[in-house]
Design a protein around this motif. Structure first.
Motif, PDB file in Angstrom:
ATOM      1  N   ALA A   1      -2.986   4.122  -4.803  1.00 49.89           N
ATOM      2  CA  ALA A   1      -3.301   3.318  -3.624  1.00 49.89           C
ATOM      3  C   ALA A   1      -2.250   2.242  -3.440  1.00 49.89           C
ATOM      4  CB  ALA A   1      -4.684   2.682  -3.762  1.00 49.89           C
ATOM      5  N   MET A   2      -1.840   2.065  -2.178  1.00 48.60           N
ATOM      6  CA  MET A   2      -0.877   1.033  -1.818  1.00 48.60           C
ATOM      7  C   MET A   2      -1.480   0.119  -0.754  1.00 48.60           C
ATOM      8  SD  MET A   2       2.685   3.192  -1.566  1.00 48.60           S
ATOM      9  CE  MET A   2       3.577   1.692  -1.114  1.00 48.60           C
ATOM     10  N   ASP A   3      -1.555  -1.170  -1.068  1.00 47.25           N
ATOM     11  CA  ASP A   3      -1.928  -2.183  -0.086  1.00 47.25           C
ATOM     12  C   ASP A   3      -0.623  -2.706   0.516  1.00 47.25           C
ATOM     13  OD1 ASP A   3      -2.811  -4.287   1.413  1.00 47.25           O
ATOM     14  OD2 ASP A   3      -4.022  -5.203  -0.172  1.00 47.25           O
ATOM     15  N   ILE A   4      -0.208  -2.077   1.602  1.00 43.65           N
ATOM     16  CA  ILE A   4       1.104  -2.376   2.180  1.00 43.65           C
ATOM     17  C   ILE A   4       1.136  -3.785   2.760  1.00 43.65           C
ATOM     18  CG2 ILE A   4       2.788  -1.621   3.899  1.00 43.65           C
ATOM     19  CD1 ILE A   4       1.635   1.189   3.598  1.00 43.65           C
ATOM     20  N   GLU A   5       0.026  -4.235   3.309  1.00 43.54           N
ATOM     21  CA  GLU A   5      -0.016  -5.556   3.932  1.00 43.54           C
ATOM     22  C   GLU A   5       0.211  -6.668   2.911  1.00 43.54           C
ATOM     23  OE1 GLU A   5      -0.217  -8.233   7.028  1.00 43.54           O
ATOM     24  OE2 GLU A   5      -0.231  -6.028   7.172  1.00 43.54           O
ATOM     25  N   ASN A   6      -0.331  -6.471   1.698  1.00 40.65           N
ATOM     26  CA  ASN A   6      -0.219  -7.493   0.656  1.00 40.65           C
ATOM     27  C   ASN A   6       0.767  -7.108  -0.443  1.00 40.65           C
ATOM     28  OD1 ASN A   6      -2.284  -9.255   1.783  1.00 40.65           O
ATOM     29  ND2 ASN A   6      -3.751  -7.683   1.133  1.00 40.65           N
ATOM     30  N   SER A   7       1.538  -6.045  -0.238  1.00 36.07           N
ATOM     31  CA  SER A   7       2.559  -5.605  -1.199  1.00 36.07           C
ATOM     32  C   SER A   7       1.961  -5.409  -2.591  1.00 36.07           C
ATOM     33  CB  SER A   7       3.713  -6.609  -1.263  1.00 36.07           C
ATOM     34  OG  SER A   7       4.314  -6.754   0.006  1.00 36.07           O
ATOM     35  N   ASP A   8       0.887  -4.640  -2.652  1.00 38.37           N
ATOM     36  CA  ASP A   8       0.207  -4.381  -3.922  1.00 38.37           C
ATOM     37  C   ASP A   8      -0.034  -2.882  -4.048  1.00 38.37           C
ATOM     38  OD1 ASP A   8      -0.979  -4.806  -6.341  1.00 38.37           O
ATOM     39  OD2 ASP A   8      -2.876  -5.561  -5.527  1.00 38.37           O
ATOM     40  N   HIS A   9      -0.189  -2.421  -5.294  1.00 36.33           N
ATOM     41  CA  HIS A   9      -0.469  -1.002  -5.516  1.00 36.33           C
ATOM     42  C   HIS A   9      -1.253  -0.863  -6.815  1.00 36.33           C
ATOM     43  CE1 HIS A   9       2.656  -0.681  -8.671  1.00 36.33           C
ATOM     44  NE2 HIS A   9       3.321  -1.545  -7.910  1.00 36.33           N
ATOM     45  N   ASP A  10      -1.900   0.279  -6.968  1.00 36.07           N
ATOM     46  CA  ASP A  10      -2.700   0.511  -8.167  1.00 36.07           C
ATOM     47  C   ASP A  10      -2.918   2.013  -8.329  1.00 36.07           C
ATOM     48  OD1 ASP A  10      -4.110   0.012 -10.437  1.00 36.07           O
ATOM     49  OD2 ASP A  10      -5.600  -1.295  -9.504  1.00 36.07           O
ATOM     50  N   PHE A  11      -3.277   2.405  -9.557  1.00 36.45           N
ATOM     51  CA  PHE A  11      -3.530   3.805  -9.889  1.00 36.45           C
ATOM     52  C   PHE A  11      -4.954   3.936 -10.406  1.00 36.45           C
ATOM     53  CE2 PHE A  11      -3.598   7.326 -12.922  1.00 36.45           C
ATOM     54  CZ  PHE A  11      -3.129   8.361 -12.120  1.00 36.45           C
ATOM     55  N   PHE A  12      -5.662   5.002  -9.951  1.00 33.94           N
ATOM     56  CA  PHE A  12      -7.054   5.230 -10.332  1.00 33.94           C
ATOM     57  C   PHE A  12      -7.217   6.665 -10.836  1.00 33.94           C
ATOM     58  CE2 PHE A  12      -6.913   2.072  -7.016  1.00 33.94           C
ATOM     59  CZ  PHE A  12      -7.800   1.085  -7.430  1.00 33.94           C
TER      60      PHE A  12
END
Length: 581
Positions: A318-329
């Motif tokens: 998952a990439m939160d493009i607006e807040n420049s964040d990402h994570d793996f699940f």
């Protein structure tokens, strides 16, 4: 005399056997004496041949019967007396009995249905399916549902309007089928759920109208003989009259990879969403969101006798493009079922999870009275574990019992918006709209379902679910019922009649209100309700039918959401007509 003939036959048989035995010996002796190079040898006889009885061929003699009781068979002479009988019977000519053929059902490619009712309600449904060629078809549908309102208990406009246009083009051949679809939808709702605390001038100044528009285009493709089974694509634009907008682009692909005697299914998807709201509820800033979720889900399917087992997992980035964040699940994807007693008892279970794309469009579908001031986040469904048993109690009585427990982080909950501080500028700031709060919620659910098909003319179903919620931060699981139940029935009393009934029960819910009359926010209970509906249709002719629909028969002025009562007893009558284009 007969015995003498048998003895003569056996003597001849013995002579033939003797000749056949001696003749090879003589031939062998002559052949041996004529061989060249053979010398003379002396043979010493130790013992002379001494035949025994065992080596002799025994000849069975037919015994001679001398019985004084034997008598000569007496010949019997039969005589038939033929007497002529006059007959007057004349067989009738046979006629083959033909099978009674049922009349062939007439199929039309187009239909239109129109109904009108109280509350100035109108319901229109038009559909056509055109065959463009041997393997091509084009479908077009128009659906409209509206009411001019008229509830006595509300002070604002409670009318609604919903119209949509859908079109589909399909093509299919021996190896592939594909299609494209598009649609447009226009909805109008009003924030009419106003607390009874405002003066007439304040009410007259409220602009309670909200409208939503949806435009989408998509497609799908499938292959008959390929490891790539199916693919879908969707682009949707959703916006409202307050300059809120959302774009969503989603791609899915399903593949089947056979390995030895097993099969591995592989699902790949990408889900991108971005949108914005002109302001937040406090009117301190605007809101924007942009998220990309990509998933890979391999599943190994094992089929062994009566056992079906699916072992898999879902890998999500998952990439939160607006807040420049990402994570793996990483989520489990395991299901199993076993035919314990044929189709009568089938235990099943599983544990699954996933990252769900929360979006403005789907939230409005569930609650159209949402204010255009929302923060949008994905929901992390960590796991949903369930066990159950399903099957048939009788050949025409099916059942399904299920228990589940799930854990969802950032689960969106609808909660009533408070009355905004003066001056009030927008039509949703009067405590007459809803917002979102996110919380980590654990849900325990037990459900039961029965389906009873008495015969081809009568079909009934019953469903009930009991739920218990555990929230981490919020005081309640806002607007989530603890009990849901429904009953449905369809009965065909004759060839031209069709009757149906639906009964819904929704348990009590909790909400939080805050307005000028309260010192602190107050938790309120939204009462449970029954909703009873029925329908009856009559086929006047092959293409023409007349029908009547009764809704909320008990005339229960319940509220689906706090301060939002529904229309009472409603009657819609209309007709449908089928034809060919």
């Amino acid at each position: 005399m007969k015995n003498n003939q048998n003895n003569t036959y056996r003597m001849r048989q013995n002579k033939i056997l003797t000749v056949l035995f001696v003749l090879p010996c003589l031939v062998s002796g002559l052949y041996a004496q004529e061989k060249e190079g053979m010398g003379t040898e002396v043979v010493n006889v130790v013992k002379a041949f001494d035949p025994t009885v065992n080596t002799a061929v025994k000849i069975g003699a037919m015994p001679v019967m001398e019985d004084a009781l034997n008598t000569t068979k007496k010949e019997i002479d039969y005589t038939i007396f033929s007497v002529p009988v006059a007959s007057t019977f004349t067989p009738a000519k046979g006629k083959a009995s033909g099978l009674k053929k049922a009349p062939r059902e007439v199929l039309y490619n187009s239909s239109v249905s129109l109904a009108l009712g109280n509350y100035t309600a109108a319901d229109l449904d038009a559909y056509t399916s055109l065959t463009l060629g041997r393997d091509q078809a084009f479908d077009l549908a128009i659906i409209h549902n509206s009411s001019q309102g008229g509830l006595d208990a509300v002070n604002l406009d409670d009318r609604y309007f919903d119209t949509r246009l859908d079109a589909v083009y399909r093509m299919k051949d021996n190896y592939m089928n594909w299609g494209v679809n598009g649609g447009f939808r226009h909805q109008i709702y009003n924030w009419y759920g106003l607390p009874d605390i405002f003066t007439a001038p304040e009410i007259d100044a409220i602009a309670e109208r909200q409208s939503y528009l949806t435009a989408e285009v998509g497609g799908e493709i499938g292959f008959e003989r390929s490891f790539f089974e199916k693919g879908t694509v969707l682009f949707r634009r959703f916006w409202d009259r307050f300059d809120s907008g959302e774009n969503r682009f989603r791609v899915n692909g399903d593949m089947m990879l056979p390995i030895a005697t097993e099969e591995i299914t592989l699902e790949v998807s990408a889900d991108y969403i971005n949108g914005s709201f002109d302001r937040n509820f406090a009117n301190t800033d605007d809101l924007a969101y942009s998220n990309l979720i990509t998933t890979l889900s391999p599943v190994l399917q094992i089929l062994k006798d009566d056992l079906t087992l699916n072992l898999g997992a879902t890998f999500t980035y998952a990439m939160d493009i607006e807040n420049s964040d990402h994570d793996f699940f990483l989520y489990p994807k395991i299901t199993a079922s076993y035919r314990l007693i044929e189709e009568y008892i089938i235990p099943y279970g599983g544990i699954e999870g996933g990252l769900n794309q929360t979006n403005y469009h789907d939230l409005v579908e569930e609650n159209p009275f949402l204010s255009p001031t929302q923060e949008i986040r994905p929901t992390d469904m960590q796991y949903n574990a369930y066990v159950g048993v399903k099957g048939r109690l009788l050949p025409n009585l099916g059942y399904n019992l299920k228990g589940s427990y799930n854990a969802a982080n950032n689960k969106p909950l609808f909660r009533s918006n408070p009355e905004q501080a003066q001056p009030l500028a927008e039509g949703y700031e009067y405590g007459n709209s809803f917002g979102l709060v996110y919380d980590d919620v654990r849900t325990l659910a037990v459900s039961a379902e029965l389906n009873f098909e008495v015969n081809n003319d009568l079909d009934m179903g019953l469903q009930a679910e009991v739920l218990d919620y555990n929230t981490q931060n919020e005081a309640e699981a806002w607007n989530l019922p603890s009990l849901n139940a429904s009953f449905r029935m369809q009965y065909k009393p004759g060839e031209k009649w069709l009757a149906g009934a639906n009964i819904f029960f929704v348990g009590a819910r909790k909400d939080l209100i805050d307005n000028r009359t309260l010192l602190d926010p107050e938790v309120v209970t939204v009462d449970s309700y029954f909703d009873i509906n029925a329908s009856l249709s009559y086929r006047v002719s092959e293409p023409l039918s007349a029908f009547v629909r009764l809704q909320n028969i008990s005339n229960n002025a319940y509220a689906r959401w706090v301060n939002f009562p529904v229309q009472g007893f409603q009657v819609l009558a209309g007709a449908s007509y089928q034809f060919d284009l």
